[in-house]
Design a protein around this motif. Structure first.
Motif, PDB file in Angstrom:
ATOM      1  N   THR A  67       6.823  16.917  17.702  1.00  0.00           N
ATOM      2  CA  THR A  67       7.662  15.932  18.391  1.00  0.00           C
ATOM      3  C   THR A  67       8.780  16.653  19.148  1.00  0.00           C
ATOM      4  O   THR A  67       9.859  16.105  19.341  1.00  0.00           O
ATOM      5  N   GLU A  88      12.001   8.177  28.519  1.00  0.00           N
ATOM      6  CA  GLU A  88      12.090   6.892  27.821  1.00  0.00           C
ATOM      7  C   GLU A  88      11.345   5.803  28.605  1.00  0.00           C
ATOM      8  O   GLU A  88      10.795   4.877  28.009  1.00  0.00           O
ATOM      9  N   ALA A  91       7.467   6.732  28.112  1.00  0.00           N
ATOM     10  CA  ALA A  91       7.028   6.651  26.710  1.00  0.00           C
ATOM     11  C   ALA A  91       8.163   6.064  25.879  1.00  0.00           C
ATOM     12  O   ALA A  91       8.864   6.769  25.145  1.00  0.00           O
ATOM     13  N   PRO A  92       8.369   4.728  26.000  1.00  0.00           N
ATOM     14  CA  PRO A  92       9.539   4.102  25.374  1.00  0.00           C
ATOM     15  C   PRO A  92       9.487   4.107  23.839  1.00  0.00           C
ATOM     16  O   PRO A  92       8.423   3.948  23.252  1.00  0.00           O
ATOM     17  N   HIS A  93      10.654   4.294  23.253  1.00  0.00           N
ATOM     18  CA  HIS A  93      10.770   4.257  21.790  1.00  0.00           C
ATOM     19  C   HIS A  93      10.536   2.837  21.260  1.00  0.00           C
ATOM     20  O   HIS A  93       9.829   2.641  20.271  1.00  0.00           O
ATOM     21  N   TYR A  99       3.136   0.970  18.696  1.00  0.00           N
ATOM     22  CA  TYR A  99       2.348   2.170  18.397  1.00  0.00           C
ATOM     23  C   TYR A  99       1.751   2.088  16.986  1.00  0.00           C
ATOM     24  O   TYR A  99       2.463   1.788  16.026  1.00  0.00           O
ATOM     25  N   ASP A 109       6.618   7.590  19.987  1.00  0.00           N
ATOM     26  CA  ASP A 109       7.044   7.924  21.357  1.00  0.00           C
ATOM     27  C   ASP A 109       7.381   9.407  21.495  1.00  0.00           C
ATOM     28  O   ASP A 109       7.167  10.002  22.555  1.00  0.00           O
ATOM     29  N   LYS A 113       6.377  11.987  24.455  1.00  0.00           N
ATOM     30  CA  LYS A 113       7.373  12.727  25.249  1.00  0.00           C
ATOM     31  C   LYS A 113       7.089  14.223  25.164  1.00  0.00           C
ATOM     32  O   LYS A 113       7.210  14.940  26.158  1.00  0.00           O
TER      33      LYS A 113
ATOM     34  N   ASP C  82      -3.049   5.662  19.852  1.00  0.00           N
ATOM     35  CA  ASP C  82      -1.871   5.479  20.718  1.00  0.00           C
ATOM     36  C   ASP C  82      -1.984   6.328  21.991  1.00  0.00           C
ATOM     37  O   ASP C  82      -1.649   5.862  23.077  1.00  0.00           O
ATOM     38  N   TRP C  86      -1.955   4.878  25.760  1.00  0.00           N
ATOM     39  CA  TRP C  86      -0.852   5.363  26.610  1.00  0.00           C
ATOM     40  C   TRP C  86      -1.380   6.066  27.860  1.00  0.00           C
ATOM     41  O   TRP C  86      -0.900   5.832  28.973  1.00  0.00           O
TER      42      TRP C  86
END
Lengths: 158, 158, 158
Positions: A67, A88, A91-93, A99, A109, A113, C82, C86
């Motif tokens: 991550t 963001e 790939a929004p939180h 997800y 997310d 990212k 995911d 995505w």
């Protein structure tokens, strides 16, 4: 007795001055207080290159966690803010429930990212230094921080 | 006098035929008349590999500027056009004021496009050539051109 | 006769124990029955590292096709799902006519998905093993499958 010739000795004398390959491994520890953060690493990587004694070769720098990213771009606060907003957006939180990876965790997310910014950089080492263009800077991109993570620097060359 | 044995000479004879590691560094200059452009680099990289004399090793090719990419994909004009449209969708140039990096500059989007396409490629060199699949081609992706930039090729191997 | 000195022999004795550089090349064949799929490669790459005998060096793993990726992230089924959703959002397959590359083919989106996930990974080899963080796993990402493709593993080191 030895049947070695003068020519052969000369040839061996030259051959055995081969500079051996060198490899070195360095680990950096990262611990950002925020969930998302950028940490400038260039000077630490340059120092690892210097210590390695490698004059010509390559230098791998990678996040050891999935991550987080290591990437090369500008050391400019406006751009770092732009990256954060842009990542963001792509790939929004929130909402975390979008997800499947989330549940026990809420960091799906961050796994995306990290793919956008990349896991690693491979840099040329020339004349004992990172062979960089004028604006190249190495950054650690953290997308799920508030805990200890590591970055690996592997240098290989002569 | 020398106390070298025949066996030792034989052993040294074999050892000193070690092929030494080689490294070479090549710089290419890019200067695209448009802001955004794709430049096919495969033949120039293959030529650098040939000149290096490396038979087995790896070849790093990277943009030395942070608003440009080196990537591997298809040499097909439709796809290059698709990439351009797609990158503009994911990281639009306009409105320039949406990015904090912009002000004196207007190229924040180029810093994002470069992250999507990547900074570098690392290629295997096998039997003296780029070890590529049937459609792999190396490209330079320019996202803020109209000025001189550089690409670095570092080859390491034996 | 030979004019080699005892000191020189000693020096050569030491020099010629240089561990030579090693390189190995391995090809894996992929053939996924679905258009899009993720295949876990870590154990196959680790096995190639073991067979190479390299103790310290680097390991390149790349897709040899331009509609597939090799990347490092989590081996977790929710995350793989995911990623699929995505990637389809950022580079949709439909409508196929939106891409100029499509016509004879319908895989333009796969060329974009591959850029998002990357072509290759470069991994450190330390003490004869992939030097990985706790969750790092190597994956092959297929975005236009149902046919044979290859992955290349190049290991260089000592």
């Amino acid at each position: 007795m030895s049947n070695i010739s003068v020519d052969e000795i000369e040839s061996m004398r030259k051959s055995v001055t081969i500079v051996p390959m060198k490899t070195t491994t360095t680990y950096l520890t990262m611990h950002t207080p925020q969930r998302r953060a950028f940490v400038h690493l260039t000077s630490q990587v340059q120092e690892a290159v210097r210590k390695s004694g490698v004059q010509e070769g390559i230098c791998l720098v990678n996040a050891m966690h999935i991550t987080a990213s290591v990437y090369i771009n500008d050391d400019e606060s406006g751009l770092l803010r732009d990256y954060d907003v842009w990542l963001e957006k792509l790939a929004p939180h929130e909402p975390v429930a979008q997800y499947r990876h989330n549940g026990a965790e809420d960091n799906a997310d961050a796994h995306m990212k990290r793919q956008l910014m990349g896991r690693e950089v491979v840099c040329a080492v020339t004349k004992g230094k990172l062979d960089f263009g004028p604006w190249e800077q190495i950054f650690y991109g953290e997308f799920d921080g508030r805990r200890k993570k590591r970055v690996l620097i592997k240098i290989i060359g002569e």
